[in-house]
Design an enzyme around this catalytic site. Structure first.
Site, PDB file in Angstrom:
ATOM      1  N   ASP A 158      -2.485 -18.124   1.490  1.00 41.86           N
ATOM      2  CA  ASP A 158      -3.417 -18.627   1.137  1.00 41.86           C
ATOM      3  C   ASP A 158      -4.045 -19.953   1.852  1.00 41.86           C
ATOM      4  O   ASP A 158      -5.091 -20.076   2.039  1.00 41.86           O
ATOM      5  CB  ASP A 158      -3.457 -18.890  -0.477  1.00 41.86           C
ATOM      6  CG  ASP A 158      -2.032 -19.589  -0.865  1.00 41.86           C
ATOM      7  OD1 ASP A 158      -1.226 -19.746  -0.082  1.00 41.86           O
ATOM      8  OD2 ASP A 158      -2.075 -20.352  -1.855  1.00 41.86           O
TER       9      ASP A 158
ATOM     10  N   LYS B  55       3.805 -15.269   1.393  1.00 41.57           N
ATOM     11  CA  LYS B  55       3.751 -16.057   0.324  1.00 41.57           C
ATOM     12  C   LYS B  55       5.261 -16.246  -0.249  1.00 41.57           C
ATOM     13  O   LYS B  55       5.686 -15.953  -1.387  1.00 41.57           O
ATOM     14  CB  LYS B  55       3.056 -15.410  -0.659  1.00 41.57           C
ATOM     15  CG  LYS B  55       1.562 -15.417  -0.462  1.00 41.57           C
ATOM     16  CD  LYS B  55       1.011 -16.708  -0.842  1.00 41.57           C
ATOM     17  CE  LYS B  55       0.551 -16.861  -2.447  1.00 41.57           C
ATOM     18  NZ  LYS B  55       0.250 -18.142  -2.686  1.00 41.57           N
TER      19      LYS B  55
ATOM     20  N   ASP C  47     -10.157  -9.235   8.227  1.00 37.15           N
ATOM     21  CA  ASP C  47     -11.806  -9.066   8.022  1.00 37.15           C
ATOM     22  C   ASP C  47     -12.457 -10.374   7.967  1.00 37.15           C
ATOM     23  O   ASP C  47     -13.434 -10.668   8.471  1.00 37.15           O
ATOM     24  CB  ASP C  47     -12.002  -8.313   6.580  1.00 37.15           C
ATOM     25  CG  ASP C  47     -12.093  -7.075   6.848  1.00 37.15           C
ATOM     26  OD1 ASP C  47     -11.834  -6.289   7.881  1.00 37.15           O
ATOM     27  OD2 ASP C  47     -12.475  -6.339   6.020  1.00 37.15           O
TER      28      ASP C  47
ATOM     29  N   ASP D  97      -4.816  -7.281   5.940  1.00 39.56           N
ATOM     30  CA  ASP D  97      -6.233  -6.413   5.694  1.00 39.56           C
ATOM     31  C   ASP D  97      -7.163  -7.648   5.151  1.00 39.56           C
ATOM     32  O   ASP D  97      -8.353  -7.354   5.838  1.00 39.56           O
ATOM     33  CB  ASP D  97      -5.984  -5.679   4.270  1.00 39.56           C
ATOM     34  CG  ASP D  97      -7.048  -4.468   4.138  1.00 39.56           C
ATOM     35  OD1 ASP D  97      -7.804  -4.648   4.854  1.00 39.56           O
ATOM     36  OD2 ASP D  97      -6.931  -3.528   3.064  1.00 39.56           O
TER      37      ASP D  97
ATOM     38  N   TYR E 137       0.870  -1.105  -0.041  1.00 39.38           N
ATOM     39  CA  TYR E 137      -0.038  -0.091  -0.162  1.00 39.38           C
ATOM     40  C   TYR E 137       0.904   1.374   0.084  1.00 39.38           C
ATOM     41  O   TYR E 137       0.252   2.521  -0.148  1.00 39.38           O
ATOM     42  CB  TYR E 137      -0.816   0.098   1.203  1.00 39.38           C
ATOM     43  CG  TYR E 137      -2.002  -1.168   1.240  1.00 39.38           C
ATOM     44  CD1 TYR E 137      -2.299  -1.517   0.122  1.00 39.38           C
ATOM     45  CD2 TYR E 137      -2.751  -1.445   2.240  1.00 39.38           C
ATOM     46  CE1 TYR E 137      -3.144  -2.690  -0.076  1.00 39.38           C
ATOM     47  CE2 TYR E 137      -3.533  -2.219   2.371  1.00 39.38           C
ATOM     48  CZ  TYR E 137      -3.933  -3.082   1.082  1.00 39.38           C
ATOM     49  OH  TYR E 137      -4.966  -4.079   1.026  1.00 39.38           O
TER      50      TYR E 137
END
Ligand code: NAD
Length: 368
Positions: free
Chosen positions: A225, A192, A253, A249, A142
């Site tokens: 993942d 990852k 959630d 992020d 970001y």
């Protein structure tokens, strides 16, 4: 010793409504537990824009840097949707996070037994769930450069850059290990590393910090993942999850929704320790300003109240008092009291925001 200091920024929409219930609890601690806070209140978001033409005045920013902890309600609302990006209410929030360098975002996902039916997962998978996601908040994709939309030949290309320095990974890993020591003593780091160099470095640095200074904490690594799958398959296997800004992020959630309503979710954002040893800190509910229910007494104040409980635990080292607040919330829910967001369609009667706050104060009284 002076009292611990708090800057309260109720913000917009339901922010002031839920914060009023937190203030009742702060007052309760002063009167019933002899724990007094020096509280000041100021504006952030749309209400700050209305008064000052900016979503966060410089004086408010300066106060936030001085206090032991900031408690924030929520910002934003339809009245401000068309403002220029630079003065939108959310910019006030981002400025606080940036200038206080709040690099560690703590998002607990805790399932109260009384609400286990509320989850989209089966009750036995979520009942008793208590995990903490530690998300890196000030770096990663970001913020990385280069970023932008560029011309390449005869088409455009959108670019964002995932970038982490060793010191950025080091400090978020330490935050996670410190937290784990106060909880179940387990950290799972997610990246990852199979496809991203930044993931390889992340894994190496987390392992090094562990081996050098936190060998007593159980550490595992997982591809993000797979982490997403495991969160919905068997979330109780986790204690603390540490991950980067982008994966955090999404994963936070996802984890939050395991537990039901947005009105129940607290958060903390922590930075480096100040001169007094306390971390720079801001505590806020995960939800927004909920314009659809503002002014109707329907807002659930529990997310904001649990955010204050996090302040007790992480800024003021009052873990027992934090637990007292959490137990009071648990009792009220077990007694069947519900704001509208916690009810199904069974025709039950909800209680109001203030009634929920009063019930939690009564449960605190009963805890003495
Ligand atoms: P929201 O979180 O405000 O509301 C989403 C839904 O959840 C709404 O139906 C709302 O009524 C409900 N809800 C939220 N909190 C609740 C509570 N405590 N009790 C009962 N119900 C609750 O998200 P949104 O509608 O997407 O955004 C509304 C405004 O809030 C926008 O201006 C947005 O930019 C802003 N926002 C602010 C923050 C923040 O301040 N941290 C976070 C998200 C959104």
């Amino acid at each position: 010793m002076s009292n611990p200091s708090l800057l309260i920024l109720p913000g917009d929409g339901i922010g002031p409504e839920v914060m009023a219930e937190v203030v009742k609890i702060i007052d309760w601690f002063g009167v019933k537990r002899g724990i007094a806070f020096d509280v000041s209140t100021d504006l952030v978001g749309g209400c700050a824009y209305d008064k000052h033409g900016v979503p966060l005045h410089d004086d408010t920013m300066a106060k936030a840097q001085e206090v032991d902890a900031v408690l924030l309600g929520a910002v934003g609302g339809p009245a401000y949707d068309d403002l220029d990006f630079s003065v939108k209410p959310e910019r006030g929030l981002l400025r606080l996070r940036k200038e206080m360098d709040l690099f560690a975002n703590l998002r607990p996902a805790q399932c109260f037994d009384a609400l286990a039916d509320f989850s989209s997962l089966k009750k036995d998978i979520v009942a008793g769930l208590d995990i903490m996601i530690v998300r890196e908040l000030t770096s990663g994709v970001y913020f990385g450069e280069p970023r932008g939309i560029f011309k390449e030949g005869n088409e455009r290309v959108g670019i964002n850059t995932q970038r982490y320095t060793e010191s950025e990974i080091d400090r978020i890993a330490r935050a996670a290990f410190e937290l784990a020591r106060k909880r179940g003593n387990k950290v799972c780091s997610m990246e990852k590393a199979n496809v991203m160099e930044s993931g390889i470095l992340w894994r190496e640095v987390v392992q090094k910090v562990h081996d050098e200074d936190y060998a007593d904490v159980e550490l595992s690594h997982m591809y993000a993942d797979n982490g997403a799958m495991q969160l919905v398959r068997a979330p109780k296997q986790f204690d603390v999850i540490v991950t980067d800004n982008l994966f955090g992020d999404i994963l936070s959630d996802c984890a939050a929704m395991l537990t039901g309503s947005l009105g129940m979710l607290p958060s903390a954002s922590l930075g480096a320790p100040m001169a007094n040893g306390r971390p720079k800190a801001m505590y806020e509910p995960v939800h927004g300003s909920a314009p659809d229910i503002t002014g109707q007494g329907k807002a659930n104040p529990i997310a904001c109240i649990l955010s204050f409980a996090m302040a007790l635990r992480y800024s003021f080292d009052m873990g027992d008092e934090a637990t007292r607040v959490e137990k009071a919330v648990e009792k009220v829910l077990a007694d069947g009291l519900r704001t509208a967001d916690l009810l199904g369609n069974d025709g039950e009667t909800p209680i109001s925001t203030t009634e929920m706050g009063d019930a939690i104060v009564a449960a605190l009284d009963a805890s003495l």
